[in-house]
Design a protein around this motif. Structure first.
Motif, mmCIF file in Angstrom:
data_model
loop_
_atom_site.group_PDB
_atom_site.id
_atom_site.type_symbol
_atom_site.label_atom_id
_atom_site.label_comp_id
_atom_site.label_asym_id
_atom_site.label_seq_id
_atom_site.Cartn_x
_atom_site.Cartn_y
_atom_site.Cartn_z
ATOM 1 N N GLY A 37 0.206 -4.395 17.536
ATOM 2 C CA GLY A 37 1.076 -5.517 17.843
ATOM 3 C C GLY A 37 1.942 -5.314 19.073
ATOM 4 N N VAL A 38 1.630 -4.342 19.895
ATOM 5 C CA VAL A 38 2.396 -4.104 21.117
ATOM 6 C C VAL A 38 2.034 -5.183 22.130
ATOM 7 N N ASP A 39 3.051 -5.637 22.872
ATOM 8 C CA ASP A 39 2.831 -6.677 23.868
ATOM 9 C C ASP A 39 1.884 -6.169 24.957
ATOM 10 N N ALA A 40 0.922 -6.979 25.353
ATOM 11 C CA ALA A 40 -0.091 -6.580 26.335
ATOM 12 C C ALA A 40 0.472 -6.532 27.751
ATOM 13 N N SER A 41 1.694 -6.984 27.965
ATOM 14 C CA SER A 41 2.255 -6.977 29.321
ATOM 15 C C SER A 41 2.573 -5.567 29.811
ATOM 16 N N ILE A 42 2.538 -4.566 28.927
ATOM 17 C CA ILE A 42 2.806 -3.204 29.380
ATOM 18 C C ILE A 42 1.700 -2.698 30.300
ATOM 19 N N PHE A 43 0.516 -3.317 30.245
ATOM 20 C CA PHE A 43 -0.570 -2.911 31.127
ATOM 21 C C PHE A 43 -0.351 -3.389 32.552
ATOM 22 N N LEU A 44 0.502 -4.373 32.733
ATOM 23 C CA LEU A 44 0.746 -4.921 34.062
ATOM 24 C C LEU A 44 1.987 -4.344 34.716
ATOM 25 N N GLU A 45 2.757 -3.532 34.000
ATOM 26 C CA GLU A 45 3.976 -2.957 34.571
ATOM 27 C C GLU A 45 3.637 -1.978 35.670
ATOM 28 N N GLY A 46 4.474 -1.984 36.691
ATOM 29 C CA GLY A 46 4.335 -1.010 37.763
ATOM 30 C C GLY A 46 3.319 -1.383 38.820
ATOM 31 N N LYS A 47 2.639 -2.499 38.685
ATOM 32 C CA LYS A 47 1.643 -2.885 39.682
ATOM 33 C C LYS A 47 2.298 -3.377 40.970
ATOM 34 N N ASP A 48 3.442 -4.037 40.863
ATOM 35 C CA ASP A 48 4.084 -4.624 42.036
ATOM 36 C C ASP A 48 5.118 -3.705 42.663
ATOM 37 N N LYS A 49 5.435 -2.608 42.024
ATOM 38 C CA LYS A 49 6.494 -1.741 42.516
ATOM 39 C C LYS A 49 5.945 -0.740 43.518
ATOM 40 N N GLY A 50 6.769 -0.420 44.508
ATOM 41 C CA GLY A 50 6.414 0.643 45.431
ATOM 42 C C GLY A 50 5.462 0.216 46.526
ATOM 43 N N VAL A 51 5.079 1.202 47.304
ATOM 44 C CA VAL A 51 4.191 1.009 48.435
ATOM 45 C C VAL A 51 2.748 1.025 47.924
ATOM 46 N N PRO A 52 1.880 0.199 48.486
ATOM 47 C CA PRO A 52 0.480 0.242 48.061
ATOM 48 C C PRO A 52 -0.137 1.624 48.283
ATOM 49 N N MET A 53 -1.038 1.994 47.388
ATOM 50 C CA MET A 53 -1.626 3.330 47.415
ATOM 51 C C MET A 53 -2.398 3.589 48.696
ATOM 52 N N TRP A 54 -3.055 2.579 49.251
ATOM 53 C CA TRP A 54 -3.847 2.794 50.454
ATOM 54 C C TRP A 54 -2.960 3.148 51.636
ATOM 55 N N LYS A 55 -1.734 2.618 51.677
ATOM 56 C CA LYS A 55 -0.828 2.956 52.779
ATOM 57 C C LYS A 55 -0.387 4.414 52.689
ATOM 58 N N VAL A 56 -0.113 4.878 51.478
ATOM 59 C CA VAL A 56 0.284 6.275 51.296
ATOM 60 C C VAL A 56 -0.884 7.193 51.645
ATOM 61 N N PHE A 57 -2.108 6.815 51.248
ATOM 62 C CA PHE A 57 -3.289 7.623 51.556
ATOM 63 C C PHE A 57 -3.509 7.714 53.062
ATOM 64 N N ILE A 58 -3.436 6.591 53.759
ATOM 65 C CA ILE A 58 -3.632 6.574 55.213
ATOM 66 C C ILE A 58 -2.548 7.393 55.902
ATOM 67 N N LEU A 59 -1.307 7.258 55.439
ATOM 68 C CA LEU A 59 -0.210 8.021 56.036
ATOM 69 C C LEU A 59 -0.419 9.521 55.856
ATOM 70 N N ASN A 60 -0.774 9.942 54.643
ATOM 71 C CA ASN A 60 -1.003 11.369 54.398
ATOM 72 C C ASN A 60 -2.222 11.883 55.155
ATOM 73 N N LEU A 61 -3.266 11.084 55.241
ATOM 74 C CA LEU A 61 -4.448 11.490 55.998
ATOM 75 C C LEU A 61 -4.120 11.643 57.476
ATOM 76 N N ALA A 62 -3.310 10.722 58.009
ATOM 77 C CA ALA A 62 -2.911 10.820 59.420
ATOM 78 C C ALA A 62 -2.106 12.087 59.675
ATOM 79 N N PHE A 63 -1.149 12.384 58.816
ATOM 80 C CA PHE A 63 -0.355 13.595 58.999
ATOM 81 C C PHE A 63 -1.207 14.857 58.812
ATOM 82 N N LEU A 64 -2.168 14.813 57.902
ATOM 83 C CA LEU A 64 -3.072 15.950 57.707
ATOM 84 C C LEU A 64 -3.901 16.201 58.963
#
Length: 115
Positions: A37-64
Motif C-alpha cells: 500500500g505504499v504510494d507509487a510516487s516514491i519511484f518518481l522522487e529525485g528525477k527532477d533534482k540536481g544536474v542531469p547525469m550526462w552533464k556530470v559524465f561529460i564534465l568528468n570525462l573532459a577533466f579526465l
C-alpha cells in the motif's frame, strides 16, 4: 562450435543476465511496495533534482582527458630534461594527473549541483 565463438557468446549472455536480474529485481521490489500500500510516487522522487547525469559524465570525462593530456606533456618534459627512466615516469605521471583531473571534475560537479 569452436572455442572462439564461446567468448562473445558468454559475454552476451553475461550482459543479458545482468540486465535481466536488475529489471526483474526492480519489478519485484515495486510490486512488493504496491502490495503493502505504499504510494507509487516514491519511484518518481529525485528525477527532477540536481544536474542531469550526462552533464556530470561529460564534465568528468573532459577533466579526465585534460588531466591525461597534461600528464603526457609533463612526462615528456621530465624524460627529455632528466635522466629518469621512461618506463616509470609515463604511467606514474599520467595516472597522477588523470586522478587530479577527476578530482577537479568532481569538485566542479559539486559546484554545479549547488546552483
Amino acid at each position: 562450435m569452436g572455442p572462439e565463438i564461446l567468448i562473445p557468446l558468454s559475454f552476451f549472455l553475461m550482459i543479458f543476465g545482468i540486465v535481466y536480474l536488475v529489471y526483474s529485481t526492480r519489478n519485484r521490489e515495486r510490486l512488493a511496495l504496491i502490495e503493502k500500500g505504499v504510494d507509487a510516487s516514491i519511484f518518481l522522487e529525485g528525477k527532477d533534482k540536481g544536474v542531469p547525469m550526462w552533464k556530470v559524465f561529460i564534465l568528468n570525462l573532459a577533466f579526465l582527458l585534460i588531466g591525461s593530456g597534461v600528464g603526457i606533456f609533463i612526462a615528456l618534459l621530465i624524460t627529455t630534461y632528466t635522466a629518469l627512466n621512461d618506463g616509470a615516469v609515463y604511467p606514474s605521471i599520467i595516472i597522477t594527473m588523470a586522478g587530479i583531473g577527476l578530482l577537479a571534475g568532481f569538485n566542479k560537479a559539486k559546484e554545479l549541483d549547488k546552483e
